[in-house]
Design an enzyme around this catalytic site. Structure first.
Site, PDB file in Angstrom:
ATOM      1  N   CYS A  70       0.233   2.903   3.667  1.00  0.00           N
ATOM      2  CA  CYS A  70       0.585   2.310   4.961  1.00  0.00           C
ATOM      3  C   CYS A  70       1.586   1.167   4.846  1.00  0.00           C
ATOM      4  CB  CYS A  70      -0.680   1.847   5.688  1.00  0.00           C
ATOM      5  SG  CYS A  70      -1.463   0.435   4.918  1.00  0.00           S
TER       6      CYS A  70
ATOM      7  N   CYS B 183       0.844  -1.196   0.000  1.00  0.00           N
ATOM      8  CA  CYS B 183       0.000   0.000   0.000  1.00  0.00           C
ATOM      9  C   CYS B 183       0.885   1.255   0.000  1.00  0.00           C
ATOM     10  CB  CYS B 183      -0.911  -0.009   1.229  1.00  0.00           C
ATOM     11  SG  CYS B 183      -1.844   1.515   1.397  1.00  0.00           S
TER      12      CYS B 183
ATOM     13  N   CYS C 250      -5.088   1.749   7.773  1.00  0.00           N
ATOM     14  CA  CYS C 250      -4.574   2.507   6.624  1.00  0.00           C
ATOM     15  C   CYS C 250      -5.171   3.925   6.633  1.00  0.00           C
ATOM     16  CB  CYS C 250      -4.945   1.770   5.336  1.00  0.00           C
ATOM     17  SG  CYS C 250      -4.474   2.667   3.858  1.00  0.00           S
TER      18      CYS C 250
END
Ligand code: IVH
Length: 723
Positions: free
Chosen positions: A421, A418, A442
């Protein structure tokens, strides 16, 4: 594709197509290009053909898109308030099969020639007009009824509005039949469209996205006098064969022209594929000089006996097909790619482009949809790319120009973790998107959910992306319920906040407690539960407790809810943190019941059409809700039928001028509030009244209490995560 994957994709496609069909036909505000819509429809058609076990009579492949308002739970009262009575079509109003490929036109011709072997027949080639369909009935030469297409079975009766369109005769002449129907398209020429949008912008109203939406919106105006000023025109292209006795389509239209009806002069009879291709080639470029929008060519078998022999599918005639032109394109350089994480965790690649002019707007960003799409395009940073824009908000990249590629250009690497995050991304088999599974940690997802919750169509709380970002960073809000715990003291400790902006925010927060259950349900952000689905579910179950304990089977009883949605809803309520969230929101006073009860607060404004202009203590959208809740109608522009102009701060000068000319009273917010019964503020969702009420300005993007520059852009990107 495997059976289970196909099933999931079929349901997904049906949901996407239904939602976008509503945005197109009902809201007149599409978020997807026609091309994209047609491609998804074709994908669904292919999958349904391959997996007939998942056939459903409700599938969008079998239904004509509907322009009728909110079918879910609509009752006579709400219909009457919209102002149009629905009436059945004598003959169903069908759609047309369409294609973007010449080879499919060749196949259509080959099929027709095979079925009609040994019969002499011709093709009527016509423009495909990009407006809104209309069905007219003439009796004894007089126009007696005009219906919109509606859902193809019944349409809205817009006769009085259609009477105000100059090119539609009230009285025919010559040898017309005693009674017949004729169908065609209502169009708004570019010139009238530009003038209307200029006027709307001057009056601080959102402009229409394209002439089609403007034509369709204008046809559904409450006040026929206003329709007269919209510059609409009409062109007619179909006389149902059952309605008259002619041998051919061309003869019927020629006769209609003699009776005084507006029939397109650009028709041509063709006899083979070569002539058809000539017609297509000619209009592909010549259409750019027409004063109105067209989006393709329609090819119809001309002889009615041959039409009968070919017949119909559930949705369209087998004797006609539309060849659609591709949307306008621009070529520009791809500067970089960002990976955006939406509230559902879906990762969307977004292209940053060298700014380029396209269909009247400057395009700087475009979506690349997903990793598969990027691979399919074989795209590289530095490439020259084709950008396309239909009726939607965000343009997309549809191709690259290989001639421009630098030798050392490397394919972009789709992130494996991601970008926000760092959690490794995951992808389910049937999904085209990669997801960040870190739902609870996140930051982009957490902020995305908050942003969705506060958005105008959900809770309508005055906070944009910068505000949400500030709340998140300061540790004030991670979940929607946290928003209601924020104190004025805490707000004032944030950078840029002052007494006034804090009050505005808190006022809108308070007002959100009156938002109806169906919108609260939408605001929760349950995956696959869009606005329409939320409405259907809320009205079916009535309150959150009944919904929270519903089984998948019970959810499946609702029209348009398939297994994917049913499972998603059940999964949502199975999670203790979601139940806790709902309990907190309920404790704050949000509405979790009462869906489906039409809340008429009073009849104080019954029979009055009220036009609003300027800024008020609540958003204009909510002001309109308030008018309707008290039995009034919210008109869009001032005319003889307007009861009064409700003027906030900075009302549109054009509207004021028109009121003066027509002698229409201008009423302030304070005077307006005085007209409403005492009980009003709480029941209609208004926080306070009178001069002490903090006022906010609603800009075209949305009212932000905070530093300028926040926008709804996240919302728009978020919509893309569906695909
Ligand atoms: S014929 C039974 N002819 O396109 C077929 N339709 O996408 C009746 N349209 O619903 C339709 N130009 O609103 C026909 N020359 C034309 C047309 C036309 C535009 C629209 C019409 C139709 C839609 C199908």
């Amino acid at each position: 594709m495997e059976e289970q994957a196909a099933k999931i994709r079929i349901e997904q496609l049906r949901e996407i197509l239904r939602e976008n069909s509503r945005r197109y036909y009902v809201d007149n505000a599409p978020t997807m290009s026609d091309y994209e819509f047609d491609q998804l429809m074709h994908e669904l058609e292919r999958l349904e053909a391959e997996f007939p076990q998942f056939d459903s009579p409700d599938s969008p492949t079998r239904r004509v898109g509907s322009d009728l308002e909110a079918p879910v739970g609509a009752n006579a009262e709400s219909q009457a308030r919209q102002g149009f009575v629905q009436r059945p079509h004598r003959y169903p109003m069908l759609s047309l099969g369409n294609t973007y490929s010449i080879s499919e036109i060749e196949e259509f011709v080959a099929r027709a020639e095979k079925t009609l072997e040994n019969v002499r027949f011709s093709y009527s080639c016509e423009l495909k007009f990009d407006g809104t369909a209309i069905c007219l009935t003439y009796r004894n030469g007089k126009l007696v009824q005009a219906l919109t297409r509606g859902d193809g079975i019944q349409g809205d009766d817009v006769t009085e509005n259609v009477r105000r369109i100059a090119s539609i005769p009230q009285q025919l002449h010559g040898d017309f039949p005693e009674e017949f129907e004729i169908r065609g398209e209502i169009l708004m020429p570019y010139e009238a469209f530009d003038a209307l949008n200029r006027e709307r912008e001057a009056q601080e109203e959102a402009p229409f996205a394209n002439p089609r939406n403007a034509a369709s919106g204008s046809l559904k105006l409450i006040d026929p006098e206003e329709v007269a000023h919209r510059g609409l025109i009409c062109t007619l292209y179909h006389v149902p064969a059952e309605s008259v006795s002619f041998a051919s389509h061309a003869e019927a239209l020629d006769a209609a022209a003699r009776w005084g009806l507006p029939v397109s002069a650009e028709r041509r009879l063709c006899h083979d594929i070569a002539e058809i291709k000539d017609y297509i080639d000619h209009w592909d470029s010549a259409r750019k000089f027409l004063p109105y929008a067209t989006d393709g060519i329609v090819i119809k078998i001309n002889e009615l006996a041959c039409q009968r022999a070919l017949g119909y599918t559930a949705k369209s005639p087998r004797w006609a097909v539309a060849y659609k032109f591709k949307a306008e394109q621009a070529l520009t350089e791809l500067l970089s790619i960002n990976y955006q994480v939406g509230r559902t965790g879906a990762v969307t690649p977004v292209a940053n482009l060298s700014p380029v002019q396209l269909s009247g707007t400057l395009v700087k960003r475009a979506t690349l949809n997903n990793a598969d799409q990027m691979a399919l395009l074989d795209i590289r940073v530095g490439d020259w790319v084709y950008v396309e824009k239909g009726g939607e908000i965000i343009p997309k990249i549809t191709g690259i120009d290989p001639a421009h590629r630098a030798k050392d250009a490397q394919p972009p690497v789709f992130p494996s973790v991601c970008p926000d995050c760092g959690t490794p991304l995951v992808k389910a088999e049937a999904e085209a998107k990669w997801f960040c599974p870190n739902q609870d940690g996140c930051p982009m997802q957490i902020k995305g959910r908050l942003l969705h919750f506060v958005s105008r169509k959900a809770m309508d709380i005055l906070a944009g992306d910068m505000t949400v970002d500030q709340f998140y960073t300061a540790g004030l809000a991670r979940t929607p319920a946290d928003l209601y715990d924020i104190s004025k003291y805490q707000l004032l400790s944030l950078e840029g906040w002052q007494d006034k902006s804090a009050d505005r925010f808190l006022t809108s927060l308070e007002a959100s407690k009156q938002v109806p259950f169906e919108r609260v349900l939408f605001a929760l952000g349950i995956r696959y539960v869009g606005e329409t689905t939320a409405k259907g579910i809320a009205r079916h179950f009535g309150d959150i407790d009944t919904l929270a304990t519903a089984t998948q089977e019970q959810l499946l009883e609702i029209d348009d809810v398939g297994e994917v949605i049913a499972r998603s809803v059940c999964d949502y309520f199975a999670k203790p943190e979601h139940r806790e969230q709902i309990a907190r929101l309920r404790a704050h006073g949000l509405r979790f019941d009462g869906a489906g009860q039409d809340v008429a607060v009073s009849e104080a404004l019954a029979g009055k059409t009220i036009v609003i202009s300027g800024n008020f203590s609540i958003s204009r959208e909510r002001m309109k809700d308030l008018i309707v809740a008290h039995g009034g109608k919210a008109g869009s522009s001032v005319s003889g039928a307007t009861a009064f102009l409700l003027a906030g701060t900075k009302p549109g000068p054009e509207k004021l001028k028109k009121c003066e000319k027509l002698g229409i009273p201008v009423v302030s917010e304070e005077e307006f509030r005085a007209m409403l019964p005492e009980t009003d503020p709480a029941s209609a969702g208004l926080p306070l009244s009178g001069e002490d009420n903090p006022r906010f300005a609603e800009t075209p993007s949305r009212g932000n209490p905070l530093p300028a520059g926040e926008s709804d852009s996240k919302e728009t990107i978020e919509e893309l995560t569906l695909f």
